[in-house]
Design a protein around this motif. Structure first.
Motif, PDB file in Angstrom:
ATOM      1  N   THR A   1       0.820  -1.210   0.000  1.00  0.00           N
ATOM      2  CA  THR A   1       0.000   0.000   0.000  1.00  0.00           C
ATOM      3  C   THR A   1       0.857   1.266   0.000  1.00  0.00           C
TER       4      THR A   1
ATOM      5  N   LYS B   1      -7.004  12.207  -7.200  1.00  0.00           N
ATOM      6  CA  LYS B   1      -8.293  11.654  -6.804  1.00  0.00           C
ATOM      7  C   LYS B   1      -9.247  11.712  -7.992  1.00  0.00           C
TER       8      LYS B   1
ATOM      9  N   ARG C   1      -0.949   7.986  -4.575  1.00  0.00           N
ATOM     10  CA  ARG C   1      -1.984   8.740  -3.863  1.00  0.00           C
ATOM     11  C   ARG C   1      -1.946  10.227  -4.218  1.00  0.00           C
TER      12      ARG C   1
ATOM     13  N   ASN D   1      -8.156   1.969   0.116  1.00  0.00           N
ATOM     14  CA  ASN D   1      -8.522   2.768  -1.052  1.00  0.00           C
ATOM     15  C   ASN D   1      -9.472   3.891  -0.683  1.00  0.00           C
TER      16      ASN D   1
END
Length: 282
Positions: free
Chosen positions: A182, A190, A187, A282
């Protein structure tokens, strides 16, 4: 008893050796999912001469409780027992263990039969992509009969033709390399939801879920009896899309987060298919 054996790699080795002494047939060890890791058990069986593996076995569970009788189900003359859960519910667990074995050093070439919740050709394809070399079906046979095998074969045939794939073996493990820790997930961006108003039935599930379980980006228009969307509050969790019963909400605009670098037009958001189970990271 099988789960207890799996917890001891040396017992796995001893039992596999004993079976190998009694037969000239290939020996396939079936591994329990009631472990934090399958790797030690698999290595123990390999040391004993196992030719292949099948996974997963059933998951220890109590599935229901009779509220009137105060007995877990099934009720066997007033008593019950912890038993094994199979079928669709265990598929995500099985896919996880497939990934674990395929990513473990020295185990990349194992012969593995994938088991757990396979009902459609898509399920079978997912198992192959995650590293299964063959698949097994039991619960779906109980529900639909052996004719489901023809459905699996027919669907897989069309899928392979569409993808230009000649052999099933060409599909094995293609998805393993794309599963990362992860901490390595991107990230920096969006994705906002996009509502297809032609499909929306105004049920309000997206509004309720976002209000009570997310970031209150979904509002409600009392006059139109339809949801509204406040982009400034949205964090891109896609909970609204996951709960929509008619799939009227899809992945929409991609934006980089403030202070992050990147080209939104080059972000891969997939084929618009969202996971069936919401994953916490997520």
């Amino acid at each position: 008893m099988g789960a207890e054996v799996d917890e001891d790699p040396d017992l796995c080795r001893q039992l596999t050796e004993a079976v190998k002494r009694g037969s000239d047939l290939p020996v396939i060890a079936k591994i329990s999912p009631n472990l934090s890791s399958m790797v030690p058990a698999v290595k123990g069986c390999l040391a004993g001469g196992a030719d292949g593996f099948s996974l997963i076995d059933t998951v220890r569970s109590v599935t229901d409780v009779d509220l009137e009788k105060n007995v877990a189900l099934p009720n066997i003359n007033g008593k019950s027992a912890v038993s094994g859960l199979s079928g669709k519910a265990v598929k995500p667990i099985a896919l996880h263990f497939l990934q674990e074995l395929r990513s473990a050093a020295g185990l990349e070439k194992l012969q593995i039969a994938g088991i757990g919740g396979i009902e459609t050709w898509e399920d079978a394809a997912e198992y192959l992509l995650m590293g299964a070399t063959t698949v097994q079906v039991t619960t779906a046979i109980m529900q639909y009969g052996y004719r489901i095998v023809d459905d699996l074969k027919n669907g897989m045939m069309h899928f392979m033709e569409e993808k230009g794939v000649d052999h099933l073996s060409d599909l094995v493990g293609l998805a393993n390399k794309n599963v990362v820790p992860t901490s390595q997930l991107d990230r920096d961006y969006k994705v906002y939801p996009k509502i297809d108003w032609d499909k929306c039935i105004g049920c309000g599930r997206c509004f309720i879920s976002c209000q009570d379980g997310a970031h209150q980006a979904m509002g409600w228009d009392d006059e139109k009896r339809l949801p509204t969307f406040d982009k400034s509050k949205c964090v891109g969790c896609q909970l609204c899309a996951l709960v929509c019963p008619v799939h009227a909400i899809k992945l929409g605009l991609v934006e980089m987060k403030p202070g992050r670098k990147g080209d939104p037009d080059k972000i891969d958001v997939g084929s618009q298919r969202l996971p069936r189970y919401h994953s916490v990271q997520n």
